[in-house]
Motif scaffolding. Sequence first.
Motif, PDB file in Angstrom:
ATOM      1  N   GLU A  88       0.846  -1.045  -0.073  1.00  9.77           N
ATOM      2  CA  GLU A  88       0.238  -0.123  -0.084  1.00  9.77           C
ATOM      3  C   GLU A  88       1.031   1.205  -0.101  1.00  9.77           C
ATOM      4  O   GLU A  88       0.562   2.413  -0.812  1.00  9.77           O
ATOM      5  CB  GLU A  88      -0.946   0.144   1.419  1.00  9.77           C
ATOM      6  CG  GLU A  88      -2.058  -1.157   1.122  1.00  9.77           C
ATOM      7  CD  GLU A  88      -2.755  -1.126   2.466  1.00  9.77           C
ATOM      8  OE1 GLU A  88      -2.756  -0.100   3.263  1.00  9.77           O
ATOM      9  OE2 GLU A  88      -3.465  -2.082   2.709  1.00  9.77           O
ATOM     10  N   ILE A  89       2.021   1.365   0.809  1.00  8.59           N
ATOM     11  CA  ILE A  89       2.647   2.415   0.970  1.00  8.59           C
ATOM     12  C   ILE A  89       3.721   2.172  -0.298  1.00  8.59           C
ATOM     13  O   ILE A  89       4.135   3.518  -0.561  1.00  8.59           O
ATOM     14  CB  ILE A  89       3.649   2.351   2.179  1.00  8.59           C
ATOM     15  CG1 ILE A  89       2.483   2.412   3.416  1.00  8.59           C
ATOM     16  CG2 ILE A  89       4.618   3.571   2.261  1.00  8.59           C
ATOM     17  CD1 ILE A  89       3.270   2.257   4.727  1.00  8.59           C
ATOM     18  N   GLY A  90       4.139   1.379  -1.070  1.00  2.00           N
ATOM     19  CA  GLY A  90       5.057   1.432  -1.965  1.00  2.00           C
ATOM     20  C   GLY A  90       6.212   1.156  -1.729  1.00  2.00           C
ATOM     21  O   GLY A  90       7.173   1.699  -2.708  1.00  2.00           O
ATOM     22  N   ILE A  91       6.655   0.503  -0.797  1.00  3.29           N
ATOM     23  CA  ILE A  91       8.177   0.029  -0.350  1.00  3.29           C
ATOM     24  C   ILE A  91       8.213  -1.422  -0.102  1.00  3.29           C
ATOM     25  O   ILE A  91       7.339  -2.133   0.115  1.00  3.29           O
ATOM     26  CB  ILE A  91       8.742   0.875   0.928  1.00  3.29           C
ATOM     27  CG1 ILE A  91       7.817   0.516   2.159  1.00  3.29           C
ATOM     28  CG2 ILE A  91       8.455   2.256   0.550  1.00  3.29           C
ATOM     29  CD1 ILE A  91       8.500   1.286   3.331  1.00  3.29           C
ATOM     30  N   PRO A  92       9.530  -1.804  -0.294  1.00  7.27           N
ATOM     31  CA  PRO A  92       9.674  -3.300  -0.087  1.00  7.27           C
ATOM     32  C   PRO A  92       9.350  -3.724   1.388  1.00  7.27           C
ATOM     33  O   PRO A  92       9.727  -3.054   2.357  1.00  7.27           O
ATOM     34  CB  PRO A  92      11.424  -3.706  -0.444  1.00  7.27           C
ATOM     35  CG  PRO A  92      11.645  -2.265  -1.170  1.00  7.27           C
ATOM     36  CD  PRO A  92      10.938  -1.329  -0.758  1.00  7.27           C
ATOM     37  N   ARG A  93       8.919  -5.130   1.739  1.00 11.82           N
ATOM     38  CA  ARG A  93       8.530  -5.434   3.079  1.00 11.82           C
ATOM     39  C   ARG A  93       9.861  -5.265   3.872  1.00 11.82           C
ATOM     40  O   ARG A  93       9.708  -4.757   5.090  1.00 11.82           O
ATOM     41  CB  ARG A  93       8.087  -6.726   2.550  1.00 11.82           C
ATOM     42  CG  ARG A  93       7.845  -7.481   4.138  1.00 11.82           C
ATOM     43  CD  ARG A  93       7.483  -9.256   4.204  1.00 11.82           C
ATOM     44  NE  ARG A  93       8.774  -9.676   3.319  1.00 11.82           N
ATOM     45  CZ  ARG A  93       9.996  -9.952   4.130  1.00 11.82           C
ATOM     46  NH1 ARG A  93      10.057  -9.579   5.315  1.00 11.82           N
ATOM     47  NH2 ARG A  93      10.923 -10.812   3.460  1.00 11.82           N
TER      48      ARG A  93
END
Length: 167
Positions: A88-93
């Motif tokens: 949702e935020i657009g960054i890797p886990r």
Amino acid sequence: QFPFFNRQWDYFISLSMILSMYSIGYFVYKEPEIFNGELFAHLFLKQKQSSALSEETKTELYLKLLSHIKLKERYKDNELRLVSLADEIGIPRHLLSNLINEKSQLNFNQFINNFRLDAAEKLLAENTNERIKNIYFDVGFNNKSTFYKAFKQRHNCTPIEYRSKKV
């Protein structure tokens, strides 16, 4: 019969095996890193790399995370997972996990439960007639024991006791 099987070879093979076992035992005792994988680990395993993000970028991403969670009330989703939040935020886990650990000093579950507890405290103080079960489900907890454990850890009292103090 085979000509190479004779008494002299039997003694030689037995002596070789005994010496090999003693040698291995000696090296296991004296040089354990040879056998536990530490000696060649740097050749085959990637070393952990520190995050290449600047502190300013980390702070910016963390504020974006906080804003997203609060505005969309994502903590209320009892099925919320690190992977879905990262998407949702657009960054890797892994980056999100490291960011939460570093900035909040909490793991993901503790981090989300803090938002849930804040919301539960507010509901306990405002809605004196609301059942505790409804409150912990409304704020995203899956079960009573997890809610009570987290609540008691934060306030040293049960939600019912907390509510009676606030009234």
